[in-house]
Write a protein that holds these residues in place. Structure first.
Motif, short mmCIF file in Angstrom:
data_model
loop_
_atom_site.label_atom_id
_atom_site.label_comp_id
_atom_site.label_asym_id
_atom_site.label_seq_id
_atom_site.Cartn_x
_atom_site.Cartn_y
_atom_site.Cartn_z
N GLN A 273 0.78 -1.21 -0.12
CA GLN A 273 0.16 0.08 -0.08
C GLN A 273 0.98 1.31 -0.04
O GLN A 273 2.00 1.34 0.50
N TYR A 274 0.40 2.19 -0.49
CA TYR A 274 0.94 3.40 -0.50
C TYR A 274 0.85 4.48 0.79
O TYR A 274 -0.42 4.16 1.38
N LEU A 275 1.85 4.79 1.17
CA LEU A 275 1.70 5.62 2.58
C LEU A 275 2.51 6.87 2.49
O LEU A 275 3.64 6.63 2.13
N GLU A 276 1.87 7.86 2.87
CA GLU A 276 2.73 9.27 3.01
C GLU A 276 3.64 9.20 3.76
O GLU A 276 3.50 8.64 4.97
N LEU A 277 4.70 9.57 3.46
CA LEU A 277 6.00 9.89 4.19
C LEU A 277 5.81 10.24 5.55
O LEU A 277 6.07 9.94 6.76
N ILE A 278 4.87 11.37 5.72
CA ILE A 278 4.67 12.24 7.08
C ILE A 278 3.80 11.01 7.89
O ILE A 278 3.95 11.29 9.17
N ASP A 279 3.05 10.15 7.41
CA ASP A 279 2.11 9.41 8.12
C ASP A 279 3.00 8.30 8.52
O ASP A 279 2.54 7.56 9.65
N ARG A 280 4.24 7.96 7.93
CA ARG A 280 5.22 7.05 8.55
C ARG A 280 5.69 7.13 9.96
O ARG A 280 5.60 6.61 10.86
N THR A 281 6.01 8.37 10.18
CA THR A 281 6.82 9.07 11.29
C THR A 281 5.81 9.35 12.48
O THR A 281 5.85 9.13 13.47
N TYR A 282 4.52 9.73 11.74
CA TYR A 282 3.33 9.67 12.85
C TYR A 282 3.15 8.62 13.65
O TYR A 282 2.91 8.42 14.73
N LEU A 283 3.18 7.42 12.70
CA LEU A 283 2.74 6.13 13.19
C LEU A 283 3.81 5.90 14.47
O LEU A 283 3.70 5.54 15.59
N ALA A 284 5.06 6.18 14.11
CA ALA A 284 6.00 5.96 15.18
C ALA A 284 5.98 6.80 16.33
O ALA A 284 6.04 6.05 17.26
N ASN A 285 5.60 7.81 16.14
CA ASN A 285 5.40 8.63 17.36
C ASN A 285 4.05 8.13 18.15
O ASN A 285 4.04 8.18 19.22
N ALA A 286 3.27 7.91 17.42
CA ALA A 286 1.91 7.58 18.22
C ALA A 286 2.14 6.22 18.76
O ALA A 286 1.67 6.27 19.92
N GLU A 287 2.93 5.44 18.15
CA GLU A 287 3.25 4.03 18.97
C GLU A 287 4.09 4.34 20.09
O GLU A 287 4.33 3.37 20.80
N ALA A 288 4.43 5.32 20.11
CA ALA A 288 5.64 5.90 21.25
C ALA A 288 6.84 4.69 21.06
O ALA A 288 7.09 4.26 21.90
N ALA A 289 7.29 4.60 19.84
CA ALA A 289 8.27 3.50 19.62
C ALA A 289 9.73 4.16 20.21
O ALA A 289 9.91 5.53 20.25
N ASP A 290 10.49 2.99 20.40
CA ASP A 290 11.75 3.44 20.67
C ASP A 290 12.92 3.64 19.88
O ASP A 290 13.94 4.50 19.80
N LEU A 291 12.72 2.90 18.71
CA LEU A 291 13.38 2.98 17.60
C LEU A 291 12.71 3.33 16.03
O LEU A 291 11.48 2.56 16.21
N HIS A 388 12.38 13.17 4.16
CA HIS A 388 11.16 13.60 4.84
C HIS A 388 10.69 12.41 5.75
O HIS A 388 10.07 12.85 6.79
N VAL A 389 11.05 11.34 5.54
CA VAL A 389 10.21 9.93 6.32
C VAL A 389 10.99 10.06 7.77
O VAL A 389 10.34 9.62 8.59
N LEU A 390 12.22 10.58 8.01
CA LEU A 390 12.79 10.87 9.19
C LEU A 390 12.41 12.14 9.98
O LEU A 390 12.90 12.46 11.00
N VAL A 391 12.03 13.15 9.15
CA VAL A 391 11.66 14.33 9.93
C VAL A 391 10.47 14.16 10.73
O VAL A 391 9.45 13.63 10.13
N GLY A 392 10.37 14.67 12.04
CA GLY A 392 9.09 14.59 12.84
C GLY A 392 9.22 13.24 13.86
O GLY A 392 8.11 13.25 14.43
N ALA A 393 10.24 12.47 13.65
CA ALA A 393 10.18 11.33 14.45
C ALA A 393 10.67 11.86 15.73
O ALA A 393 11.67 12.32 15.86
N HIS A 394 10.24 11.10 16.89
CA HIS A 394 10.53 11.50 18.29
C HIS A 394 11.46 10.70 18.73
O HIS A 394 11.68 10.71 19.98
N MET A 395 12.25 9.80 18.05
CA MET A 395 13.11 8.69 18.43
C MET A 395 14.31 8.53 17.58
O MET A 395 14.11 8.93 16.59
N PRO A 396 15.05 7.79 18.41
CA PRO A 396 16.22 7.51 17.19
C PRO A 396 15.86 6.87 15.97
O PRO A 396 15.02 6.02 16.16
N CYS A 397 16.37 7.32 14.57
CA CYS A 397 15.74 6.89 13.73
C CYS A 397 16.79 6.72 12.55
O CYS A 397 17.49 7.77 12.40
#
Ligand SMILES: [Zn+2]
Length: 444
Positions: A273-291, A388-397
């Protein structure tokens, strides 16, 4: 794993509903009636304390600026999760903006607020009525044409600990990430006051992770198989696509991490599936992922180009890194420089050192691991780049470019289970080593 997060989408545009390819539970709402009430007159209970607003110097600045055309604010949507809320505004072109926050004023019954003034802008939303969010953090969003030249967005908050605002180009989107202490709805009003409010009204107030929540080691990883759907990524000489190979590797790696390390793993996409880049990091933040680990394959017009390289997010002037960033971002190279200004802001949120450490662990491990099965593997090293995919992430990425799909040997190898499994093992080893290092560091 994705279903654990309830993601709510609200999207109003002049053109009607648009659906973003983010997995989760959507709540859609659209108000078709043109608003009769100007935003300048919100309900009394949430009306901004105008005396507390800063002087409207935006207008004064405008007098000597020449603006041939106004940026149209065409869309507003929000994504709400357990840990934070993201508000996105769609703009027709770049625009200047200012962000302020106001403390709760119990005597006036006004909540904590963040407001954003976008200058040289015109609101073209069909609906200008307040959008009720009530996710325990954000009460509602109000938007209106504050003056002839300024569109104002007001966020009425339950609690407020920090926010981060940045503009993404192509198309232009103003993104406002709001962090706070989400509390059960019933206790929201009790929890909101002074203790959680920031000391000042400085808009650049930054959020620190609560220390109590930090557990040793890695609890959760978001794996991001690059591209997908209409975006195939790079294409190999035999027609194999980057999107397919990275998905297969990501799925295998996820299974291994879950089984052998007991780590929770969330994939940004589980299928084609196609996923916007900004939504990828949103998911990481929403999940409060460590990496956050994004998996890709490299490409070059030179079919002899080969090797593995790993990237972490940082400012860069390296031309090759810019070209790569442009390709991975799916944008023209010129847009990359537009991102640079974001970094000053992002760096405070980024765990840069941990990102670099993780990048080195993955790079060393994948070069060494693949050399065991392929012989000579070219080590292209750890680099910094803008993605873009790494901009906006709140964890090491980090982002790993696992070989060149355009190289006959490497492309063919990673299409095969045997070499995919070796890559999975190598990435797994790198993550495990990183985990051991951070665990030791945190327990010294
Ligand atoms: Zn890619």
């Amino acid at each position: 794993m994705m279903q654990r997060v309830s993601i709510v989408l609200f999207f109003v545009t002049t053109a009607g509903m648009a659906v973003l390819p983010v997995q989760g539970v959507w709540a859609q709402n659209q108000k078709s009636d043109a608003a009769k009430e100007p935003v300048g007159a919100p309900p009394a209970s949430v009306r901004p304390n105008d005396s507390a607003l800063p002087p409207r110097h935006v207008d004064e600045e405008k007098t000597d600026a020449v603006t041939p055309e106004k940026s149209q604010v065409t869309g507003l949507r929000f994504l709400s999760s357990k840990t934070y809320t993201r508000i996105m505004l769609d703009l027709s072109q770049d625009a200047k903006y200012e962000v302020r926050q106001l403390k709760e004023d119990a005597t006036k019954g006004t909540p904590a607020r963040i407001y954003i003034d976008i200058s040289g802008a015109r609101l073209t939303l069909a609906s200008k009525e307040p959008i009720v969010v009530e996710d325990g953090l954000l009460r509602q969003i109000r938007i209106g044409q504050y003056s002839a030249d300024v569109v104002r967005v007001v966020l009425d908050m339950h609690s407020l600990r920090g926010h981060n605002t940045f503009m993404l180009p192509d198309p232009y989107r103003l993104v406002i990430d709001v962090q706070g202490q989400k509390v059960p709805q019933t206790t929201a009003t009790k929890e909101a006051p002074a203790k959680k409010a920031p000391a000042g009204r400085k808009p650049e107030t930054k959020e620190k992770k609560p220390t109590a929540a930090v557990a040793p080691g890695i609890r959760k990883i978001v794996l991001d198989p690059g591209h997908g759907g209409k975006d195939p990524g790079a294409i190999g000489l035999d027609g194999s696509t980057e999107k397919d190979i990275v998905l297969r590797i990501a799925k295998k790696l996820a299974a291994k991490l879950r089984k052998e390390l007991g780590i929770q793993v969330v994939l940004t996409r589980k299928d084609d599936q196609y996923l916007e880049l900004i939504d990828r990091t949103y998911l990481a933040n929403a999940e409060a992922a460590d990496l956050f680990i994004s998996l890709h394959m490299n490409a070059s017009e030179n079919t002899d180009a080969r090797g593995i390289e790993t990237y972490y997010l940082d400012n860069t002037t390296d031309e090759a890194a810019r070209r790569l960033a442009a390709r991975e971002n799916g944008t023209s190279r010129n847009n990359i420089s537009d991102l640079e200004f974001i970094l000053a802001d992002m760096k405070q949120n980024m765990k840069l050192e941990e990102s670099i450490t993780l990048a080195h662990r993955l790079q060393t491990s994948s070069v060494g691991g693949m050399a065991k099965v392929m012989g000579n593997v070219k080590d292209l090293g750890v680099k910094k780049a803008l993605f873009h995919v790494l901009v906006g992430a709140h964890m090491p990425c980090v982002l790993v470019e696992m070989f060149f799909i355009t190289n006959r040997n490497e492309g063919r190898a990673l299409s095969q289970n045997k070499y995919q499994d070796a890559m999975v093992q190598a990435l797994y080893d790198g993550i495990r080593k990183y985990q051991q290092t951070t665990f030791i560091a945190k327990n010294l």
